[in-house]
Design a protein around this motif. Structure first.
Motif, PDB file in Angstrom:
ATOM      1  N   ALA A 195       5.618   5.451  15.199  1.00 15.89           N
ATOM      2  CA  ALA A 195       5.461   5.865  16.588  1.00 15.89           C
ATOM      3  C   ALA A 195       4.697   7.181  16.678  1.00 15.89           C
ATOM      4  O   ALA A 195       4.474   7.868  15.671  1.00 15.89           O
ATOM      5  N   ASN A 197       5.591  10.012  17.663  1.00 11.61           N
ATOM      6  CA  ASN A 197       6.351  11.196  17.239  1.00 11.61           C
ATOM      7  C   ASN A 197       6.711  11.174  15.762  1.00 11.61           C
ATOM      8  O   ASN A 197       7.460  12.031  15.284  1.00 11.61           O
ATOM      9  N   TRP A 201       9.595   2.526  13.018  1.00 16.86           N
ATOM     10  CA  TRP A 201      10.389   1.441  13.585  1.00 16.86           C
ATOM     11  C   TRP A 201      10.169   0.177  12.775  1.00 16.86           C
ATOM     12  O   TRP A 201       9.045  -0.112  12.346  1.00 16.86           O
ATOM     13  N   ARG A 212      15.288   2.344  13.340  1.00 24.08           N
ATOM     14  CA  ARG A 212      14.446   3.529  13.550  1.00 24.08           C
ATOM     15  C   ARG A 212      14.762   4.544  12.459  1.00 24.08           C
ATOM     16  O   ARG A 212      15.917   4.938  12.268  1.00 24.08           O
ATOM     17  N   GLY A 240       7.511   5.617  22.221  1.00 24.17           N
ATOM     18  CA  GLY A 240       8.270   4.434  21.829  1.00 24.17           C
ATOM     19  C   GLY A 240       7.401   3.392  21.167  1.00 24.17           C
ATOM     20  O   GLY A 240       6.276   3.662  20.724  1.00 24.17           O
ATOM     21  N   THR A 255      12.205   2.937  24.174  1.00 19.13           N
ATOM     22  CA  THR A 255      11.941   4.371  24.118  1.00 19.13           C
ATOM     23  C   THR A 255      12.467   4.895  22.791  1.00 19.13           C
ATOM     24  O   THR A 255      13.109   4.173  22.020  1.00 19.13           O
ATOM     25  N   ASP A 256      12.235   6.151  22.529  1.00 17.65           N
ATOM     26  CA  ASP A 256      12.638   6.720  21.249  1.00 17.65           C
ATOM     27  C   ASP A 256      14.155   6.719  21.059  1.00 17.65           C
ATOM     28  O   ASP A 256      14.639   6.688  19.932  1.00 17.65           O
TER      29      ASP A 256
END
Length: 308
Positions: A195, A197, A201, A212, A240, A255-256
């Motif tokens: 992702a 950030n 995943w 994650r 995400g 989302t994260d």
């Protein structure tokens, strides 16, 4: 989440099975016809072009290599092919044989330094193609791992071990492999993506779960509906990731922190596999039922005439 619209685009012949998708910087969408032995390209204008890899070939996964070319794994042909475009048609730029017989190359990713890395289903190994086309292979050290899909962030590589219920990580091409064990047995990890950030995943297809892995190595798992069978994962530039749910005919976005949204594909039993997010925000998926589907971006208030 606001409603978004799917548009389906039939491709290939019946039974050829669109399987994987990738976008190149020239705006083209590339896809494999895994049962038809062909690779297709959808141009920015919607035009279609195809190239056969030959009788008995099995083009599986693909990755953008340059602004207009892709690497494709030919799993049964035990090779990787480099494809490009010329006068609107798909052409063979080059082909690289895998040294180990029966290695079955499958996942592939291209790095910024011009190298390409791939997985070997049948040899429990990773492979690397350097800028001169030379191949080097690296066993992962676990028998029966079934090394499947691969993703990259900088010079770090992440890959799934479908038969080993684990995720492998190489921090730099010549570093030792570290493993993240998945607690659900069997988990059958397949799709993987990094992702925006830096979180990794992974789709655990046999456990109906998304995993994650945070930058500090912490693993968190998010259960999906029973029978979802998550397959491919693609990073969302806005945060995400997206995941294709092969078993329920849906795409999902998380989302994260694991907040999930689901989007039903318009055709029942369409079997979504490969997944990619285009520069315009459209989410493309390969439907083994015979089409490519695009989940169109949400319209901005200006584009639909909404006034504050």
């Amino acid at each position: 989440m606001s409603a978004r619209t799917f548009v389906e685009h039939p491709v290939g012949e019946a039974g050829e099975g669109p399987y994987a998708v990738a976008v190149t910087r020239d705006g083209a969408l590339w896809f494999t016809l895994v049962h038809g032995g062909r690779v297709g390209r959808r141009g920015p204008d919607g035009s279609l072009a195809y190239l056969s890899l030959g009788e008995g070939s099995q083009p599986s996964l693909l990755a953008a290599a340059t602004d207009s070319t892709v690497w494709v794994t030919d799993t049964t042909g035990n090779r990787l092919v480099h494809l490009g475009v010329e006068r609107g048609g798909v052409v063979l730029v080059g082909a690289v044989a895998v040294p180990t017989p029966g290695a079955q190359p499958f996942g592939v990713v291209s790095l910024d330094d011009g190298t390409a890395w791939f997985t070997e289903l049948g040899a429990d190994a990773l492979g690397r193609i350097d800028i001169l086309g030379r191949v080097e292979e690296f066993p992962v050290g676990r028998d029966g791992a079934v090394v499947s899909m691969i993703a990259a962030s900088g010079d770090s590589l992440w890959f799934t071990m479908n038969g080993g219920n684990a995720v492998g990580h190489v921090r730099g091409g010549d570093a030792a492999i570290a493993f993240t064990e998945l607690p659900r047995i069997p988990s059958g990890p397949v799709g993987i993506a990094v992702a925006e950030n830096g979180a990794v995943w992974v789709a655990e297809i046999l456990a109906d779960t998304l995993g994650r892995i945070a930058r500090n190595g912490t693993l968190t798992e998010f259960p999906l509906p029973a029978g979802a069978k998550p397959h491919a994962v693609a990073a969302d530039p806005r945060g995400g990731v997206w995941v294709s749910l092969w078993g329920t005919g849906q795409l999902a976005h998380t989302t994260d922190d694991g907040e999930l949204s689901f989007f039903d594909l318009p055709t029942a039993e369409s079997e979504p596999h490969g997944l990619v997010v285009g520069d315009d925000g459209a989410v493309w998926t390969a439907l083994e039922s015979g089409a490519l589907a695009a989940l169109l971006p949400e319209p901005s208030p200006e584009s639909v005439g909404i006034r504050a």
